[in-house]
Design a protein around this motif. Structure first.
Motif, PDB file in Angstrom:
ATOM      1  N   ASN A 184       0.830  -1.216   0.000  1.00 59.10           N
ATOM      2  CA  ASN A 184       0.000   0.000   0.000  1.00 59.10           C
ATOM      3  C   ASN A 184       0.863   1.265   0.000  1.00 59.10           C
ATOM      4  N   THR A 185       1.903   1.244  -0.821  1.00 65.25           N
ATOM      5  CA  THR A 185       2.840   2.365  -0.906  1.00 65.25           C
ATOM      6  C   THR A 185       2.379   3.369  -1.952  1.00 65.25           C
ATOM      7  N   ALA A 186       2.418   4.654  -1.611  1.00 62.71           N
ATOM      8  CA  ALA A 186       2.167   5.707  -2.602  1.00 62.71           C
ATOM      9  C   ALA A 186       3.436   5.894  -3.430  1.00 62.71           C
ATOM     10  N   MET A 187       3.274   6.358  -4.677  1.00 65.23           N
ATOM     11  CA  MET A 187       4.450   6.489  -5.538  1.00 65.23           C
ATOM     12  C   MET A 187       4.373   7.745  -6.399  1.00 65.23           C
ATOM     13  N   ILE A 188       5.528   8.405  -6.541  1.00 64.12           N
ATOM     14  CA  ILE A 188       5.696   9.439  -7.552  1.00 64.12           C
ATOM     15  C   ILE A 188       6.654   8.877  -8.585  1.00 64.12           C
ATOM     16  N   LEU A 189       6.174   8.693  -9.802  1.00 63.92           N
ATOM     17  CA  LEU A 189       6.974   8.100 -10.874  1.00 63.92           C
ATOM     18  C   LEU A 189       7.406   9.190 -11.846  1.00 63.92           C
ATOM     19  N   ILE A 190       8.711   9.376 -11.974  1.00 60.91           N
ATOM     20  CA  ILE A 190       9.274  10.358 -12.903  1.00 60.91           C
ATOM     21  C   ILE A 190       9.632   9.633 -14.192  1.00 60.91           C
ATOM     22  N   THR A 191       9.124  10.111 -15.316  1.00 57.00           N
ATOM     23  CA  THR A 191       9.375   9.419 -16.577  1.00 57.00           C
ATOM     24  C   THR A 191       9.155  10.349 -17.771  1.00 57.00           C
ATOM     25  N   HIS A 192       9.761   9.947 -18.915  1.00 55.69           N
ATOM     26  CA  HIS A 192       9.458  10.599 -20.189  1.00 55.69           C
ATOM     27  C   HIS A 192       8.397   9.811 -20.950  1.00 55.69           C
ATOM     28  N   ASP A 193       8.149   8.591 -20.509  1.00 58.23           N
ATOM     29  CA  ASP A 193       7.402   7.609 -21.281  1.00 58.23           C
ATOM     30  C   ASP A 193       5.923   7.582 -20.892  1.00 58.23           C
ATOM     31  N   LEU A 194       5.068   8.064 -21.777  1.00 62.05           N
ATOM     32  CA  LEU A 194       3.633   8.070 -21.493  1.00 62.05           C
ATOM     33  C   LEU A 194       3.060   6.654 -21.467  1.00 62.05           C
ATOM     34  N   GLY A 195       3.740   5.718 -22.117  1.00 59.78           N
ATOM     35  CA  GLY A 195       3.308   4.322 -22.064  1.00 59.78           C
ATOM     36  C   GLY A 195       3.440   3.757 -20.661  1.00 59.78           C
ATOM     37  N   ILE A 196       4.543   4.079 -19.986  1.00 57.03           N
ATOM     38  CA  ILE A 196       4.748   3.635 -18.602  1.00 57.03           C
ATOM     39  C   ILE A 196       3.716   4.297 -17.688  1.00 57.03           C
ATOM     40  N   VAL A 197       3.406   5.574 -17.944  1.00 56.69           N
ATOM     41  CA  VAL A 197       2.378   6.282 -17.171  1.00 56.69           C
ATOM     42  C   VAL A 197       1.041   5.564 -17.317  1.00 56.69           C
ATOM     43  N   ALA A 198       0.701   5.173 -18.544  1.00 56.23           N
ATOM     44  CA  ALA A 198      -0.572   4.488 -18.801  1.00 56.23           C
ATOM     45  C   ALA A 198      -0.677   3.183 -18.020  1.00 56.23           C
TER      46      ALA A 198
END
Length: 331
Positions: free
Chosen positions: A212-226
């Protein structure tokens, strides 16, 4: 059931009006310019933008590891469970790092100590925060190795004996060893091939759900965001220009920069000869354009875009955009 829903919706992290600059050879680099965001327990926020947009600086500000000098937080507040981390002493921050907040760094090659075994590097974090015996910390370190798909018998090996993907798994094991409430993942798959990228992101998602960990994901990749995020904040020149849930942003991209990012992605459903890249170069953080920082690259730019502060308006429920085109269309 209502208690579970309440816990899921609890606000964990609140960043308010954060402003960070770097000074170098007399020049002032405006890295983060008034960023505000929130992360709820168990949810993932994706920070998307070009290189130099300020994404990593935001993460390091939250963790309190900005190099000082040259970095300086001019103003802002970073609340974790109601405690302002920017006003917390370094001694107290050492207790928070690794225990409440952990970070997966972009390059596992430099994140790991080449003179320590991978097992000892995981066990060190556990012994510092859990105050357990050496035997217990070693046992839990072995469990963490197994959890990220590395045999426990590789505990006494050194980082140079692991591939890039395995090193990244070790970094993830270190970050998650003490069940942190917030995970900062700084482009955790950049140095990995596509197959390993998918495995690492799937593993992070499974561990995040399990803990149940919250996460901030830094990325250039909108596929990974999806695949990995619940909410998305699009960052340009140190500002959030658009913020919404993942579904809302993908269905209704509104800011010209966000539309440009989607236009740069190959489509499987449309037959096009060429992609449509965003024209020009990212804004110079030493001398940002007046008004909307994106205006020199925007085909919709007007005189209104080139002056004053651009308001951050709600164009649809919980969908915020910083654009003059949207100022009169707010719902």
């Amino acid at each position: 059931m209502s208690e579970e829903i309440k816990k899921e919706n609890d606000l964990l992290l609140s960043v308010r009006d954060l402003e960070v600059v770097y000074t170098s050879a007399g020049a002032v680099i405006h890295a983060v310019n008034g960023v505000s965001l929130e992360v709820k327990r168990g949810r993932s926020l994706g920070l998307v933008g070009e290189t130099g947009a300020g994404k990593t600086t935001i993460a390091k500000s939250i963790l309190g590891i900005l190099p000082d000098p040259p970095a300086k937080v001019l103003k802002g507040e970073v609340f974790l469970d109601g405690e302002d981390l920017l006003k917390t002493s370094e001694k107290e921050m050492r207790k928070i790092r690794g225990k409440k907040i952990s970070m997966i760094f972009q390059d596992p090659m430099t994140a790991l100590n080449p003179l320590m075994t991978v097992g000892d590097q995981i066990a060190e974090v556990i012994s510092l925060h859990e105050h357990c015996s050496k035997k217990d910390s070693m046992r839990k370190a072995m469990e963490m190795l197994e959890m990220v798909g590395i045999p426990a018998e590789r505990y006494p090996e050194f980082p140079h004996q692991f591939s890039g993907g395995m090193k990244q798994r070790v970094v993830i094991a270190i970050a998650l060893a003490c069940n942190p409430e917030l995970l900062l993942a700084d482009e955790p798959t950049t140095a990995l091939d596509v197959t390993i990228q998918a495995q690492v992101m799937e593993m992070i998602a499974e561990l995040q759900k399990k803990l149940n960990t919250a996460m901030i994901l830094i990325t250039h990749d909108l596929g990974i965001v999806a695949e990995s995020c619940d909410d998305v904040a699009v960052i340009y020149a140190g500002e959030i220009v658009e913020m919404a849930s993942k579904e809302e942003l993908f269905l209704h991209p509104t800011h010209p920069y966000t539309i440009g990012l989607f236009g740069s992605i190959p489509s499987l459903s449309e037959d096009v000869d060429r992609l449509t890249p965003i024209p020009g170069l990212p804004a110079n953080p030493e001398k940002l354009p007046e008004g909307c920082h994106f205006n020199p690259r925007c085909s919709h730019c007007t005189a209104e875009c080139q002056k004053g502060d651009i308001p951050f308006v709600e164009v649809r429920p919980n969908h915020f955009v910083r654009c003059t085109m949207c100022a009169g269309k707010a719902e």
